[in-house]
Design a protein around this motif. Structure first.
Motif, PDB file in Angstrom:
ATOM      1  N   ARG A   1       0.864  -1.187   0.000  1.00 14.95           N
ATOM      2  CA  ARG A   1       0.000   0.000   0.000  1.00 14.95           C
ATOM      3  C   ARG A   1       0.895   1.229   0.000  1.00 14.95           C
ATOM      4  NH1 ARG A   1      -2.959   1.624   5.473  1.00 14.95           N
ATOM      5  NH2 ARG A   1      -2.935   3.585   4.318  1.00 14.95           N
ATOM      6  N   PRO A   2       0.374   2.383  -0.429  1.00 17.03           N
ATOM      7  CA  PRO A   2       1.215   3.582  -0.477  1.00 17.03           C
ATOM      8  C   PRO A   2       1.707   3.998   0.907  1.00 17.03           C
ATOM      9  CG  PRO A   2      -0.760   3.877  -1.802  1.00 17.03           C
ATOM     10  CD  PRO A   2      -0.967   2.619  -1.014  1.00 17.03           C
ATOM     11  N   CYS A   3       2.973   4.359   0.976  1.00 19.32           N
ATOM     12  CA  CYS A   3       3.540   4.869   2.222  1.00 19.32           C
ATOM     13  C   CYS A   3       4.697   5.789   1.882  1.00 19.32           C
ATOM     14  CB  CYS A   3       3.989   3.733   3.133  1.00 19.32           C
ATOM     15  SG  CYS A   3       5.397   2.778   2.521  1.00 19.32           S
ATOM     16  N   ARG A   4       5.191   6.480   2.916  1.00 25.60           N
ATOM     17  CA  ARG A   4       6.333   7.364   2.736  1.00 25.60           C
ATOM     18  C   ARG A   4       7.365   7.085   3.826  1.00 25.60           C
ATOM     19  NH1 ARG A   4       4.746  13.505   0.791  1.00 25.60           N
ATOM     20  NH2 ARG A   4       3.678  12.903  -1.140  1.00 25.60           N
ATOM     21  N   LEU A   5       8.615   7.405   3.514  1.00 22.87           N
ATOM     22  CA  LEU A   5       9.686   7.280   4.487  1.00 22.87           C
ATOM     23  C   LEU A   5      10.085   8.678   4.932  1.00 22.87           C
ATOM     24  CD1 LEU A   5      11.724   5.332   5.908  1.00 22.87           C
ATOM     25  CD2 LEU A   5      13.296   5.848   4.018  1.00 22.87           C
ATOM     26  N   VAL A   6      10.032   8.922   6.243  1.00 21.05           N
ATOM     27  CA  VAL A   6      10.395  10.230   6.766  1.00 21.05           C
ATOM     28  C   VAL A   6      11.582  10.109   7.707  1.00 21.05           C
ATOM     29  CG1 VAL A   6       8.065  11.172   6.519  1.00 21.05           C
ATOM     30  CG2 VAL A   6       8.718  10.060   8.668  1.00 21.05           C
ATOM     31  N   LYS A   7      12.249  11.237   7.952  1.00 29.54           N
ATOM     32  CA  LYS A   7      13.474  11.258   8.744  1.00 29.54           C
ATOM     33  C   LYS A   7      13.360  12.254   9.896  1.00 29.54           C
ATOM     34  CE  LYS A   7      18.397  12.381   8.639  1.00 29.54           C
ATOM     35  NZ  LYS A   7      19.474  13.071   7.915  1.00 29.54           N
ATOM     36  N   TYR A   8      13.854  11.839  11.061  1.00 32.33           N
ATOM     37  CA  TYR A   8      14.024  12.739  12.198  1.00 32.33           C
ATOM     38  C   TYR A   8      15.375  13.416  12.017  1.00 32.33           C
ATOM     39  CZ  TYR A   8      13.822  14.316  17.089  1.00 32.33           C
ATOM     40  OH  TYR A   8      13.758  15.066  18.236  1.00 32.33           O
ATOM     41  N   ASP A   9      15.366  14.729  11.787  1.00 31.65           N
ATOM     42  CA  ASP A   9      16.618  15.422  11.481  1.00 31.65           C
ATOM     43  C   ASP A   9      16.798  16.641  12.374  1.00 31.65           C
ATOM     44  OD1 ASP A   9      14.841  17.288  10.420  1.00 31.65           O
ATOM     45  OD2 ASP A   9      15.357  16.882   8.325  1.00 31.65           O
ATOM     46  N   GLY A  10      17.673  17.546  11.968  1.00 37.23           N
ATOM     47  CA  GLY A  10      17.985  18.710  12.782  1.00 37.23           C
ATOM     48  C   GLY A  10      16.834  19.670  12.985  1.00 37.23           C
ATOM     49  N   GLN A  11      15.812  19.585  12.140  1.00 34.99           N
ATOM     50  CA  GLN A  11      14.637  20.436  12.304  1.00 34.99           C
ATOM     51  C   GLN A  11      13.517  19.755  13.084  1.00 34.99           C
ATOM     52  OE1 GLN A  11      13.391  22.657   8.712  1.00 34.99           O
ATOM     53  NE2 GLN A  11      15.225  21.844   7.702  1.00 34.99           N
ATOM     54  N   SER A  12      13.719  18.494  13.433  1.00 34.02           N
ATOM     55  CA  SER A  12      12.697  17.732  14.152  1.00 34.02           C
ATOM     56  C   SER A  12      12.840  17.939  15.657  1.00 34.02           C
ATOM     57  CB  SER A  12      12.817  16.235  13.824  1.00 34.02           C
ATOM     58  OG  SER A  12      12.753  16.008  12.433  1.00 34.02           O
ATOM     59  N   HIS A  13      11.733  17.793  16.348  1.00 37.46           N
ATOM     60  CA  HIS A  13      11.744  17.969  17.803  1.00 37.46           C
ATOM     61  C   HIS A  13      10.628  17.120  18.410  1.00 37.46           C
ATOM     62  CE1 HIS A  13      12.441  19.956  21.640  1.00 37.46           C
ATOM     63  NE2 HIS A  13      11.146  20.146  21.748  1.00 37.46           N
ATOM     64  N   ARG A  14      11.033  16.194  19.281  1.00 35.81           N
ATOM     65  CA  ARG A  14      10.049  15.352  19.969  1.00 35.81           C
ATOM     66  C   ARG A  14      10.556  15.076  21.380  1.00 35.81           C
ATOM     67  NH1 ARG A  14       8.928   9.034  19.427  1.00 35.81           N
ATOM     68  NH2 ARG A  14       6.921   8.892  20.492  1.00 35.81           N
ATOM     69  N   MET A  15       9.709  15.319  22.357  1.00 35.77           N
ATOM     70  CA  MET A  15      10.077  15.118  23.745  1.00 35.77           C
ATOM     71  C   MET A  15       9.377  13.884  24.310  1.00 35.77           C
ATOM     72  SD  MET A  15      12.190  17.563  24.152  1.00 35.77           S
ATOM     73  CE  MET A  15      12.461  17.714  25.929  1.00 35.77           C
ATOM     74  N   VAL A  16       9.988  13.287  25.319  1.00 34.95           N
ATOM     75  CA  VAL A  16       9.379  12.141  25.988  1.00 34.95           C
ATOM     76  C   VAL A  16       8.244  12.631  26.883  1.00 34.95           C
ATOM     77  CG1 VAL A  16      11.572  10.900  25.931  1.00 34.95           C
ATOM     78  CG2 VAL A  16      10.951  12.197  27.972  1.00 34.95           C
ATOM     79  N   ASN A  17       7.491  11.687  27.450  1.00 36.03           N
ATOM     80  CA  ASN A  17       6.358  12.008  28.305  1.00 36.03           C
ATOM     81  C   ASN A  17       6.820  12.792  29.545  1.00 36.03           C
ATOM     82  OD1 ASN A  17       4.104  12.043  29.979  1.00 36.03           O
ATOM     83  ND2 ASN A  17       3.517   9.940  29.511  1.00 36.03           N
ATOM     84  N   PRO A  18       6.372  14.041  29.708  1.00 35.80           N
ATOM     85  CA  PRO A  18       6.829  14.837  30.854  1.00 35.80           C
ATOM     86  C   PRO A  18       6.340  14.303  32.196  1.00 35.80           C
ATOM     87  CG  PRO A  18       5.076  15.974  29.684  1.00 35.80           C
ATOM     88  CD  PRO A  18       5.466  14.801  28.831  1.00 35.80           C
ATOM     89  N   ALA A  19       5.342  13.432  32.188  1.00 38.27           N
ATOM     90  CA  ALA A  19       4.877  12.845  33.444  1.00 38.27           C
ATOM     91  C   ALA A  19       5.953  11.978  34.073  1.00 38.27           C
ATOM     92  CB  ALA A  19       3.614  12.021  33.204  1.00 38.27           C
ATOM     93  N   TYR A  20       6.833  11.415  33.234  1.00 39.61           N
ATOM     94  CA  TYR A  20       7.916  10.565  33.720  1.00 39.61           C
ATOM     95  C   TYR A  20       9.265  11.280  33.732  1.00 39.61           C
ATOM     96  CZ  TYR A  20       4.698   6.640  33.448  1.00 39.61           C
ATOM     97  OH  TYR A  20       3.629   5.795  33.634  1.00 39.61           O
ATOM     98  N   VAL A  21       9.418  12.267  32.851  1.00 40.64           N
ATOM     99  CA  VAL A  21      10.683  13.008  32.766  1.00 40.64           C
ATOM    100  C   VAL A  21      10.356  14.498  32.753  1.00 40.64           C
ATOM    101  CG1 VAL A  21      12.883  13.237  31.547  1.00 40.64           C
ATOM    102  CG2 VAL A  21      11.596  11.103  31.376  1.00 40.64           C
ATOM    103  N   PRO A  22      10.009  15.065  33.906  1.00 42.84           N
ATOM    104  CA  PRO A  22       9.613  16.476  33.945  1.00 42.84           C
ATOM    105  C   PRO A  22      10.712  17.440  33.521  1.00 42.84           C
ATOM    106  CG  PRO A  22       9.858  15.583  36.173  1.00 42.84           C
ATOM    107  CD  PRO A  22       9.896  14.435  35.233  1.00 42.84           C
TER     108      PRO A  22
END
Length: 270
Positions: free
Chosen positions: A114-135
């Motif tokens: 089925r159609p899909c795309r490949l994406v990359k986490y790079d220098g412009q990406s930003h994702r944080m872990v759950n703050p409930a566990y890592v405030p």
């Protein structure tokens, strides 16, 4: 205790490779889960929906990501390849990601049918872990939630002693495997050191049906989740392994045989 093995999975839900040593950075092991498949709505795709992804593996070679699969199928792309941007969804997170390009999309679309795309986490990406566990905050790429997953060898030995047919460690897709003497002792590691770098245990890892997918064939079964649920279930989750983050901002290098020392223990968190 010592590091028994290190595991890098460049593309989320594909197989990876196990180097003798590897660099760490602000999001865990360098290049680990930096790429991810998404559907037409840019939502993440994993083995949960497409177990055949287990039959494909990714490794790094001369600044290229090399994909190999059944029947000598192969494909590669540059680690810096980005031809556009997209907002990708991974569980509750929305991440600004780079789009690798149409050739990668065509290859993986054929793999899953089925159609899909490949994406990359790079220098412009930003994702944080759950703050409930890592405030205090910590970044992660396209992992299920945290930069590292640590599992002790004694934990797998304990599980295999209860199964009719043993399963290999790859069912659990760990980042770091540690030689341990006691089953599940990694559950209470609040602060520990590996390769001279301090890490903090965040919470135990709740397991899903991916553990029941043979990573060599893509075949599904009910084990080992069925057996784990008889003695490792708390509430609605079954636990195996512990998530961890770096406790320091400095990068480092981890290697097989590096000593592992526990600095502080505490009650396991779910």
């Amino acid at each position: 205790m010592r590091i028994a093995s290190i595991h890098i999975y460049p593309v989320k839900s594909l197989g990876g490779f196990s180097p003798a040593s590897w660099e760490t950075d602000e999001t865990g092991l360098r290049y680990d889960r930096r790429w991810m498949l998404v559907d037409e709505a840019f939502r993440c795709i994993t083995q949960r929906q497409y177990p055949q992804l287990a039959c494909y593996s990714a490794r790094l070679d001369a600044q290229r990501v090399c994909i190999t699969g059944p029947g000598d199928r192969s494909f590669s792309f540059g680690v810096e390849a980005v031809t556009g941007r997209a907002v990708a969804e991974i569980w509750e997170s929305r991440v600004d990601a780079g789009w690798v390009g149409p050739e990668a999309d065509a290859f993986f679309s054929d793999v899953i049918g089925r159609p899909c795309r490949l994406v990359k986490y790079d220098g412009q990406s930003h994702r944080m872990v759950n703050p409930a566990y890592v405030p205090e905050g910590a970044a992660t790429a396209f992992t299920d939630g945290y930069p590292l997953l640590v599992i002790g060898t004694a934990s797998l030995a304990d599980l295999n002693g209860r199964l009719k047919a043993e399963v290999p460690m790859d069912r659990f897709r760990p980042s770091i495997v540690v030689e341990t003497d006691h089953p599940f002792e990694e559950d209470d590691w609040q602060v520990f050191a590996m390769g001279g770098v301090r890490y903090r245990g965040v919470k135990r890892c709740g397991r899903c049906v991916v553990t029941c997918i043979d990573q060599a064939t893509g075949a599904r079964s009910t084990e080992p989740l069925q057996t784990l649920s008889t003695y490792r279930k708390v509430g609605h989750s079954v636990y195996f392994g512990q998530y961890a983050i770096s406790a320091t901002a400095a990068a480092g290098t981890l290697g097989e045989g590096d000593g592992v020392s526990v600095i502080r223990r505490g009650a396991a968190r779910a």
